[in-house]
Design an enzyme around this catalytic site. Structure first.
Site, PDB file in Angstrom:
ATOM      1  N   SER A 178     -39.732  84.919   2.714  1.00 40.65           N
ATOM      2  CA  SER A 178     -38.596  85.779   3.005  1.00 40.65           C
ATOM      3  C   SER A 178     -38.127  86.443   1.722  1.00 40.65           C
ATOM      4  CB  SER A 178     -37.461  84.916   3.578  1.00 40.65           C
ATOM      5  OG  SER A 178     -36.219  85.573   3.533  1.00 40.65           O
ATOM      6  N   TYR A 187     -31.906  77.516   3.754  1.00 41.08           N
ATOM      7  CA  TYR A 187     -33.003  78.450   4.020  1.00 41.08           C
ATOM      8  C   TYR A 187     -33.531  79.040   2.710  1.00 41.08           C
ATOM      9  CZ  TYR A 187     -35.442  82.476   6.094  1.00 41.08           C
ATOM     10  OH  TYR A 187     -36.371  83.407   6.458  1.00 41.08           O
TER      11      TYR A 187
END
Length: 536
Positions: free
Chosen positions: A418, A431
């Site tokens: 990401s 995350y």
């Protein structure tokens, strides 16, 4: 037969009479483009046109150090073909060799004029043409491992290639408002006319020397490999990739050079494919988190490109729906919770039992985890995020790689990370932590598995309206996309799961045969531009 990947597009390639540029010109034409061969080596340039055919290519003399010649080359392309979609700014020289203590400053100036001022001029005039004609074009520059590492080339060359990378990022920021993408391809040492001439040695000597430093064994980097990377960046498959440095270096730029292994290997030339052959023909792929979102799109695209695919997920009903929509002759479903290593091991075994091989792992399963601030961090949620996003990926890499090594398969392992792998504040704490860890895991695995010819890479998307993100933030897909579009540097396009799947296909295919340890950002340049400033 699949549509040619550059069908009807018009490309200019500088430095196209030999080496990487020549390989790119031939590959672009094979994939449907009209190509202007721009160079100062007139005889060689005309030979390239003759080998491709004058109906698909033409030659124009261009010394990139002369801005007027660059401007005239762009005008020629537009006059002849009516538009300009792609500029591959590849012309370069090595410059003076030797210590900085004895550096020839005239040679330094010549190197900068060719390698840095030349690309600046080509970007300027290509972009002007694209803006005027409202073309959402692609500009590609040839960088080098010397764009990020010292000691990998002469001082002037290294300075110029660092400068090119800075120019690409700056231009990506400026031109994103017009939907124009600007990227680099940065190869390791390639035996081209330039490199062999620089050291006055045969191509075999350059290749043997480069091979001794390479982490990825069993393959020698050829101009065709670099051209394949340029083809990806020129095509619509990379529609949301900009400001990116695509390293075609077998992991050299991300690994420690102090650690080495010896291995006797059989070297394999690059595979030349016909346009009609599916890009993943006959390959077997395992995709985790494949019942929805990015994983589902990857399964569909892998199957479209000739692969047999195992859909692995915990969402059984959705997984079976994916199978039904594609057809059970190409895909099958297997329940797999990646937090449970035994289930991962059994899924790999199932894949081998059903299809007889495992060529591609796309480790895509992940969760967003708790959304709270660090002061209120739910550590149980943190543990679950790390168990899914890091430990789960580690288990899939472990067991997929074991299968590949046991069968002597030069496989491809791809992990979904990401923008949060590169930036703080781009996602929740757990995350972000997990995605940073994943980059480290990929690089470590690349270092070890290169000895077996196994490539390990990442795809790192910006925000995408998947079921996962929509549920996490309790938003409709249109709301997620509107929020992302407002933050995006690359205008006129919304990132979709399909864009990420296209990048995964590239990394799964033989087109990326010399790419390993790489983090391929599909973020519209978000991670390489400074959002604290805005252009007036």
């Amino acid at each position: 037969m699949a549509k040619p990947r550059l069908e009807g597009k018009v490309a200019i390639i500088t430095g196209a009479a030999s080496g990487i540029g020549e390989a790119a010109a031939k590959l672009f034409a094979e994939n449907g483009a009209f190509v202007v061969i721009a160079d100062i080596q007139d005889e060689l340039g005309h030979q390239v046109v003759a080998s491709i055919g004058p109906e698909k290519s033409s030659y124009f003399h261009c010394n990139v150090r002369d801005e007027r010649q660059v401007e005239e080359t762009v005008a020629y392309a537009i006059q002849k073909y009516g538009t300009l979609d792609i500029m591959f700014s590849n012309a370069a020289i090595t410059g003076p060799i030797g210590s900085i203590l004895e550096m020839d400053m005239d040679g330094f100036d010549d190197t900068i004029a060719t390698n840095f001022r030349g690309p600046a001029s080509t970007i300027k005039h290509a972009a002007r043409a694209m803006v005027e004609k409202q073309v959402r074009g692609s500009i590609i520059c040839t960088g080098s491992v010397s764009s990020t590492l010292g000691g990998s080339g002469p001082p002037a060359y290294t300075a110029s290639k660092h400068a090119v990378l800075g120019l690409v990022r700056s231009a990506a920021d400026d031109l994103g408002q017009y939907g124009i993408r600007v990227n680099c391809v940065s190869p390791f040492a390639v035996a081209t006319r330039m490199s062999t001439g620089m050291y006055n040695v045969d191509a075999s000597i350059v290749e043997a020397s480069a091979s001794s430093f390479s982490q990825l064994k069993g393959i020698i980097l050829k101009p065709r490999h670099v051209a394949e990377a340029a083809l990806f960046l020129a095509s619509d498959e990379s529609a949301y990739v900009t400001g990116h440095n695509l390293a075609v270096d077998g992991g050299v730029s991300v690994l420690s050079t102090t650690r080495s292994k010896s291995l006797i290997v059989r070297f394999e030339p690059p595979i030349k494919r016909t346009m009609s052959r599916p890009r993943l023909e006959g390959k077997v792929a395992l995709v985790t988190g494949a019942a929805s979102g990015i994983g589902e799109e990857a399964v569909r695209l892998f199957a479209e490109n000739g692969a047999f695919v195992v859909v692995a997920d915990v969402q059984d009903e959705l997984g079976h729906q994916v199978i039904s929509s594609i057809g059970s002759e190409k895909v099958s479903y297997r329940h797999c919770d990646v937090r449970d290593e035994k289930q991962v091991e059994e899924t790999v075994a199932y894949t081998l039992d059903k299809y007889g091989s495992l060529d591609v792992l796309f480790s895509n399963a992940g969760i967003i985890g708790p959304l709270t601030g660090i002061l209120e961090l739910d550590l149980q949620g943190f543990d679950n995020t790390m168990a899914t996003n890091v430990r789960g990926v580690a288990a899939t890499i472990k067991h997929a790689a074991r299968a590949m090594v046991a069968r002597s398969i030069r496989g491809s392992i791809i992990c979904t990370t990401s923008v949060a792998a590169a930036l703080g504040g781009a996602g929740p704490h757990a995350y972000t932590t997990s995605k940073h860890a994943l980059i480290g895991l990929v690089r470590a695995a690349c270092s070890e598995l290169g000895a077996y010819g196994i490539r390990v890479n990442c795809v790192s998307p910006f925000g995408t309206a998947t079921p996962l993100s929509c549920r996490a933030y309790n938003l409709e897909p249109s709301e997620v996309e509107a929020n992302i579009l407002a933050l995006s540097n690359l205008k006129g396009i919304v990132l979709k799961a399909r864009h990420i799947a296209e990048a995964a296909v590239f990394l799964a295919s033989d087109e990326s045969a010399y790419i390993s340890g790489h983090n391929l950002a599909i973020d519209g340049g978000f991670t390489v531009v400074n959002h604290s400033f805005s252009a007036s």
